[in-house]
Design an enzyme around this catalytic site. Structure first.
Site, PDB file in Angstrom:
ATOM      1  N   CYS A  45      60.100  12.906  17.938  1.00 15.53           N
ATOM      2  CA  CYS A  45      60.633  13.399  17.510  1.00 15.53           C
ATOM      3  C   CYS A  45      60.581  13.679  15.506  1.00 15.53           C
ATOM      4  O   CYS A  45      61.493  13.076  15.170  1.00 15.53           O
ATOM      5  CB  CYS A  45      61.831  14.338  17.596  1.00 15.53           C
ATOM      6  SG  CYS A  45      62.021  15.982  16.885  1.00 15.53           S
ATOM      7  N   TRP A  78      66.063  15.295  28.152  1.00 18.86           N
ATOM      8  CA  TRP A  78      65.742  13.963  27.766  1.00 18.86           C
ATOM      9  C   TRP A  78      66.397  13.020  28.247  1.00 18.86           C
ATOM     10  O   TRP A  78      68.302  13.585  28.058  1.00 18.86           O
ATOM     11  CB  TRP A  78      66.191  14.089  25.995  1.00 18.86           C
ATOM     12  CG  TRP A  78      64.931  14.798  25.160  1.00 18.86           C
ATOM     13  CD1 TRP A  78      66.014  15.699  24.165  1.00 18.86           C
ATOM     14  CD2 TRP A  78      63.639  14.468  23.959  1.00 18.86           C
ATOM     15  NE1 TRP A  78      64.468  16.164  23.264  1.00 18.86           N
ATOM     16  CE2 TRP A  78      63.730  15.200  23.761  1.00 18.86           C
ATOM     17  CE3 TRP A  78      63.446  13.232  24.688  1.00 18.86           C
ATOM     18  CZ2 TRP A  78      62.669  15.059  22.497  1.00 18.86           C
ATOM     19  CZ3 TRP A  78      62.418  12.875  24.225  1.00 18.86           C
ATOM     20  CH2 TRP A  78      62.021  13.860  23.450  1.00 18.86           C
ATOM     21  N   ARG A 106      65.989  24.671  26.210  1.00 15.74           N
ATOM     22  CA  ARG A 106      65.461  23.323  25.799  1.00 15.74           C
ATOM     23  C   ARG A 106      66.753  23.084  24.874  1.00 15.74           C
ATOM     24  O   ARG A 106      67.474  23.000  24.188  1.00 15.74           O
ATOM     25  CB  ARG A 106      63.991  23.422  24.995  1.00 15.74           C
ATOM     26  CG  ARG A 106      62.747  23.709  26.022  1.00 15.74           C
ATOM     27  CD  ARG A 106      61.229  23.881  25.365  1.00 15.74           C
ATOM     28  NE  ARG A 106      61.245  22.018  24.568  1.00 15.74           N
ATOM     29  CZ  ARG A 106      61.262  21.194  23.857  1.00 15.74           C
ATOM     30  NH1 ARG A 106      61.534  22.006  22.947  1.00 15.74           N
ATOM     31  NH2 ARG A 106      61.599  20.208  23.731  1.00 15.74           N
ATOM     32  N   TYR A 107      66.673  21.235  25.861  1.00 19.70           N
ATOM     33  CA  TYR A 107      68.159  20.708  24.870  1.00 19.70           C
ATOM     34  C   TYR A 107      66.937  19.600  23.811  1.00 19.70           C
ATOM     35  O   TYR A 107      66.393  18.966  23.767  1.00 19.70           O
ATOM     36  CB  TYR A 107      68.448  19.622  26.008  1.00 19.70           C
ATOM     37  CG  TYR A 107      69.567  20.342  27.343  1.00 19.70           C
ATOM     38  CD1 TYR A 107      69.777  21.621  27.216  1.00 19.70           C
ATOM     39  CD2 TYR A 107      68.043  20.378  28.630  1.00 19.70           C
ATOM     40  CE1 TYR A 107      69.832  22.428  28.358  1.00 19.70           C
ATOM     41  CE2 TYR A 107      68.203  20.690  29.722  1.00 19.70           C
ATOM     42  CZ  TYR A 107      69.563  22.029  29.745  1.00 19.70           C
ATOM     43  OH  TYR A 107      69.717  22.633  30.345  1.00 19.70           O
ATOM     44  N   THR A 108      67.342  20.242  22.821  1.00 15.82           N
ATOM     45  CA  THR A 108      66.279  19.965  21.611  1.00 15.82           C
ATOM     46  C   THR A 108      67.386  18.179  21.024  1.00 15.82           C
ATOM     47  O   THR A 108      68.743  18.396  20.493  1.00 15.82           O
ATOM     48  CB  THR A 108      66.486  21.039  20.409  1.00 15.82           C
ATOM     49  OG1 THR A 108      67.359  21.231  19.807  1.00 15.82           O
ATOM     50  CG2 THR A 108      65.597  21.413  21.267  1.00 15.82           C
ATOM     51  N   TYR A 172      51.983  22.240  15.620  1.00 20.06           N
ATOM     52  CA  TYR A 172      52.689  22.710  16.828  1.00 20.06           C
ATOM     53  C   TYR A 172      51.781  24.068  17.198  1.00 20.06           C
ATOM     54  O   TYR A 172      51.614  24.652  18.032  1.00 20.06           O
ATOM     55  CB  TYR A 172      54.071  22.472  16.812  1.00 20.06           C
ATOM     56  CG  TYR A 172      55.122  21.654  17.174  1.00 20.06           C
ATOM     57  CD1 TYR A 172      55.335  20.782  18.728  1.00 20.06           C
ATOM     58  CD2 TYR A 172      55.305  21.039  16.245  1.00 20.06           C
ATOM     59  CE1 TYR A 172      56.176  19.397  18.653  1.00 20.06           C
ATOM     60  CE2 TYR A 172      55.868  19.465  15.664  1.00 20.06           C
ATOM     61  CZ  TYR A 172      56.466  19.241  17.317  1.00 20.06           C
ATOM     62  OH  TYR A 172      56.403  17.820  17.436  1.00 20.06           O
TER      63      TYR A 172
END
Length: 304
Positions: A45, A78, A106-108, A172
């Site tokens: 990331c 993740w 979303r789990y960022t 993106y």
């Protein structure tokens, strides 16, 4: 969650859910102190990469702990290989839901867990590095660089805004676009900005001032991923990074420094991008290339 404008096909990034501040004076209730906070990152990331660079540059590796997630996300988000030794969870999603059971995004990464209160305090990636730079100064190594000097903050913030919109997030916008118009708009802005940065870096070593700053830290993660991921996978293929004389030399100049080199994992980067976007790469095949000589002389030592 990260989403598309269904009318225009444009990519819209998810807002950050947790935005509490860690402060040197403890005025926020979250004092900057050692061995309290745990940073969750993915080497793949770019937003997390910048936090690892700053943590390394400032000498905070023994102050703020790190847990690295697997580069491939599964249906639960993740995954933490072997489980997290601090919290015991196997997926980052468990920490999000422990903090906010109603969370549906979303789990960022990156995000920071407070081991004292047992909750996520921030996933506000733009703020995490400046927080390390300004609130953890008591724990910086003696010769740590001032990455966010007061006198240069307006200039740093200005270039950061441009780089974020057109480059960091711009790749993106191109890669996740769902209309030709949205894709071309993003790509045109991306390369117009890269051209501008190429010209800027032809006459100076760093983006702002005469030494390394937060602005350089924010640009590097996108550049180091460009030819390996964004050029092909996200169709950002008007030019490669290596086609830019000064941007390419600038990236090698930064990569030559341990904080940048040691936090760059191109295997994680390629496996993540090519392996977790089946709508872009249905086969999941990870390309072998490109072959890039990151150690080629950069020739930028005499620039100021």
């Amino acid at each position: 969650m990260d989403m598309l404008n269904t009318v225009s096909g444009r990519f819209v990034r998810q807002a950050n859910r947790f935005t509490e501040k860690i402060t040197a004076d403890a005025s926020s209730g979250l004092p900057a102190e050692p061995d309290r906070y745990l940073l969750y990152v993915s080497y793949a990331c770019p937003w997390a990469h910048r936090t690892l660079i700053v943590r390394h540059l400032l000498g905070l590796r023994d102050v703020i702990g790190v847990t690295v997630v697997d580069p491939i996300r599964d249906e639960r988000g993740w995954r933490i290989p072997g489980g997290d030794p601090v919290t015991g969870v196997t997926h980052l999603s468990e920490l999000y839901l422990a903090t906010d059971p109603s969370f549906e995004g979303r789990y960022t990464v990156p995000c920071i867990w407070d081991t004292v209160t047992g909750r996520l305090v921030t996933n506000d990636f733009p703020a995490i590095t400046t927080m390390m730079e300004t609130q953890f100064t008591a724990y910086h190594r003696e010769d740590a660089p001032d990455l966010y000097p007061v006198g240069l903050r307006p200039a740093i913030d200005e270039i950061n805004a441009l780089v974020y919109d057109s480059v960091n997030n711009g790749v993106y916008k191109a890669g996740f676009a769902r209309s030709q118009e949205a894709y071309e708009e993003a790509v045109d802005r991306l390369f117009a900005t890269l051209d501008l940065l190429e010209e800027r870096l032809s006459r100076r070593r760093y983006l702002v001032g005469e030494s390394l700053t937060e602005a350089d830290v924010r640009l590097f993660p996108t550049l180091v991923r460009f030819d390996s991921a964004y050029h092909g996978h996200f169709k950002c293929n008007l030019r490669r990074l290596v086609d830019y004389e000064h941007l390419w030399a600038y990236t090698r100049d930064l990569y030559a420094r341990p904080a940048f080199r040691e936090t760059t994992d191109l295997d994680h980067i390629k496996r993540h991008y090519y392996g977790t976007h089946p709508h872009i790469n249905p086969s999941g095949i990870v390309p072998k290339g490109p072959l890039i000589d990151w150690d080629a002389p950069h020739g930028r030592d005499d620039l100021r």
